[in-house]
Scaffold this active site. Structure first.
Site, PDB file in Angstrom:
ATOM      1  N   CYS A 147       7.636  10.243  -0.309  1.00  0.00           N
ATOM      2  CA  CYS A 147       6.765  11.222  -0.177  1.00  0.00           C
ATOM      3  C   CYS A 147       6.942  12.063  -1.176  1.00  0.00           C
ATOM      4  O   CYS A 147       7.492  12.537  -1.545  1.00  0.00           O
ATOM      5  CB  CYS A 147       7.040  11.752   0.377  1.00  0.00           C
ATOM      6  SG  CYS A 147       5.973  12.514   1.731  1.00  0.00           S
TER       7      CYS A 147
ATOM      8  N   HIS B 157       6.724   4.373  11.941  1.00  0.00           N
ATOM      9  CA  HIS B 157       6.404   4.485  10.267  1.00  0.00           C
ATOM     10  C   HIS B 157       8.136   5.371  10.048  1.00  0.00           C
ATOM     11  O   HIS B 157       7.407   6.530  10.133  1.00  0.00           O
ATOM     12  CB  HIS B 157       5.357   4.852  10.660  1.00  0.00           C
ATOM     13  CG  HIS B 157       5.282   4.216   8.829  1.00  0.00           C
ATOM     14  ND1 HIS B 157       3.967   3.777   8.449  1.00  0.00           N
ATOM     15  CD2 HIS B 157       5.527   5.337   7.779  1.00  0.00           C
ATOM     16  CE1 HIS B 157       4.225   3.933   6.839  1.00  0.00           C
ATOM     17  NE2 HIS B 157       4.897   5.074   6.209  1.00  0.00           N
TER      18      HIS B 157
ATOM     19  N   HIS C 147      10.094   7.032   8.107  1.00  0.00           N
ATOM     20  CA  HIS C 147      10.412   7.186   6.681  1.00  0.00           C
ATOM     21  C   HIS C 147      12.021   7.637   6.308  1.00  0.00           C
ATOM     22  O   HIS C 147      13.196   7.809   7.282  1.00  0.00           O
ATOM     23  CB  HIS C 147      10.264   8.392   4.984  1.00  0.00           C
ATOM     24  CG  HIS C 147       8.878   7.324   4.919  1.00  0.00           C
ATOM     25  ND1 HIS C 147       8.131   7.729   4.017  1.00  0.00           N
ATOM     26  CD2 HIS C 147       7.695   6.800   5.414  1.00  0.00           C
ATOM     27  CE1 HIS C 147       6.876   7.155   3.435  1.00  0.00           C
ATOM     28  NE2 HIS C 147       6.799   6.815   4.607  1.00  0.00           N
TER      29      HIS C 147
ATOM     30  N   ASN D  63       9.905   4.679   2.635  1.00  0.00           N
ATOM     31  CA  ASN D  63       9.404   3.393   4.212  1.00  0.00           C
ATOM     32  C   ASN D  63      11.629   2.848   4.324  1.00  0.00           C
ATOM     33  O   ASN D  63      12.141   2.253   3.463  1.00  0.00           O
ATOM     34  CB  ASN D  63       8.507   2.278   3.861  1.00  0.00           C
ATOM     35  CG  ASN D  63       7.167   3.095   3.820  1.00  0.00           C
ATOM     36  OD1 ASN D  63       7.168   3.815   4.660  1.00  0.00           O
ATOM     37  ND2 ASN D  63       6.802   3.127   2.847  1.00  0.00           N
TER      38      ASN D  63
ATOM     39  N   ARG E  52       0.600  -1.242  -0.041  1.00  0.00           N
ATOM     40  CA  ARG E  52       0.308   0.146  -0.500  1.00  0.00           C
ATOM     41  C   ARG E  52       1.218   1.244  -0.126  1.00  0.00           C
ATOM     42  O   ARG E  52       1.542   1.359  -0.947  1.00  0.00           O
ATOM     43  CB  ARG E  52      -0.911   0.166   1.436  1.00  0.00           C
ATOM     44  CG  ARG E  52      -2.085   1.125   1.142  1.00  0.00           C
ATOM     45  CD  ARG E  52      -2.140   2.181   1.025  1.00  0.00           C
ATOM     46  NE  ARG E  52      -1.499   2.980   2.958  1.00  0.00           N
ATOM     47  CZ  ARG E  52      -0.351   3.387   3.414  1.00  0.00           C
ATOM     48  NH1 ARG E  52      -0.801   4.575   2.311  1.00  0.00           N
ATOM     49  NH2 ARG E  52      -0.806   3.865   4.712  1.00  0.00           N
ATOM     50  N   ASP E  53       1.640   1.475   1.558  1.00  0.00           N
ATOM     51  CA  ASP E  53       2.596   3.187   1.281  1.00  0.00           C
ATOM     52  C   ASP E  53       3.429   2.830   0.312  1.00  0.00           C
ATOM     53  O   ASP E  53       3.889   3.422  -0.171  1.00  0.00           O
ATOM     54  CB  ASP E  53       2.882   3.003   2.525  1.00  0.00           C
ATOM     55  CG  ASP E  53       3.193   4.260   3.134  1.00  0.00           C
ATOM     56  OD1 ASP E  53       2.955   5.409   2.326  1.00  0.00           O
ATOM     57  OD2 ASP E  53       4.339   4.433   4.030  1.00  0.00           O
TER      58      ASP E  53
END
Length: 299
Positions: free
Chosen positions: A239, A206, A208, A248, A14-15
């Site tokens: 991002c 979480h 990055h 990530n 997903r991300d």
């Protein structure tokens, strides 16, 4: 004190994929998730019910849940940014959904076209629906260690948001360094603020890796006893608000560090490296993971 065991929450499908330019066919996404399902994860976040106009990669998210070979020991959460998305997810039989907010007014308006207060109202409506249907809700807070528009973000505001998510019924709150600005001492201060309101078992991190700080930041969180860690196979992701963002933190890099610290994750490193090379070949790019390169694509 370091935890003896950690829970790796995989966000690659997903991300990780949502910002990739190459739109993968549904069949390949299914194969990707099926490979991850064999790796003993407790959670693999596989999709999002968002407009395909804004996130084309997530267009067939609903079909994914029906097509994948589900591991009975694995949960397959979906991101649901609004009530309609949550309702759709629940109707499809999805048992865990995710919501998100941020302490940054500017980021909230840019990302979801609403104020922070409005985002909280949306989340409350989603949680009421989820509770009624017996569905678990995970909460994300974005930009906890800095915003591309506002710069530094007040840790106390983030901690109060974490408390809000906890009190309305989120089973876990993931603290997201969305643009990778954070450093270890800042991570410590942030988490200590959050701990004033919620217990360690409800906190996830979480990070990055835009500035190469993600592993150091995870180490800092581990020192405080945090044992829920979000990561993305191969370092998938990025991002759009951070130039040169590396995405990530890579799952295999996290696993290598944990193995060296004798912290158990129940996930086999070599299996993850195989998945990493598989999905990056499909995306016609190299993994960001140092460990993937060190172990190579022949294992």
């Amino acid at each position: 004190m370091f935890p003896k065991n950690v829970n790796i929450y995989e966000v690659g499908p997903r991300d990780g994929l949502q910002n990739e330019k190459i739109i993968l066919p549904l069949k390949l996404k299914v194969e990707f998730i099926n490979m991850l399902s064999k790796c003993s994860y407790k959670n693999i976040e596989i999709g999002s019910f968002v407009s395909s106009k804004w996130v084309p990669q997530m267009e067939n998210s609903g079909e994914l849940f029906e097509l994948i070979k589900k591991n009975p020991s694995t949960s397959y959460p979906y991101l649901t940014p609004n009530y309609y998305g949550a309702k759709t997810a629940i109707e499809k039989g999805i048992k865990t959904i995710c919501v998100f907010t941020t302490a940054s007014e500017s980021f909230s308006k840019k990302n979801t076209n609403c104020t922070v207060k409005e985002s909280q109202k949306r989340i409350e409506e989603i949680v009421v629906l989820a509770k009624k249907e017996g569905v678990k809700v995970r909460g994300y807070i974005s930009c906890v260690l800095g915003c591309p528009y506002e710069g530094s973000i007040n840790f106390e505001k983030t901690a109060q948001l974490a408390n809000f998510l906890n009190e309305i019924g989120c089973y876990e709150v993931s603290l997201g360094d969305t643009v990778g600005y954070g450093t270890p001492l800042e991570v410590k201060l942030l988490i200590e603020n959050v701990f004033k309101y919620i217990d360690v078992d409800k906190v996830a991190v979480h990070f990055h890796d835009t500035y190469g700080q993600a592993l150091a930041n995870i180490y800092s969180a581990l020192e405080l006893g945090v044992y829920n860690i979000d990561s993305s196979v191969g370092g998938l992701g990025g991002c759009p608000y951070a130039k040169g963002a590396k995405g990530n933190v890579a799952t295999e890099d996290v696993l290598y560090m944990l193995d060296g610290m004798k912290i158990n994750s129940n996930i086999d490193l070599k299996s993850i490296v195989k998945v990493s090379w598989f999905i990056h070949k499909a995306l016609d790019k190299m993994p960001s993971s140092r460990v993937a390169f060190a172990l190579g694509n022949k294992i």
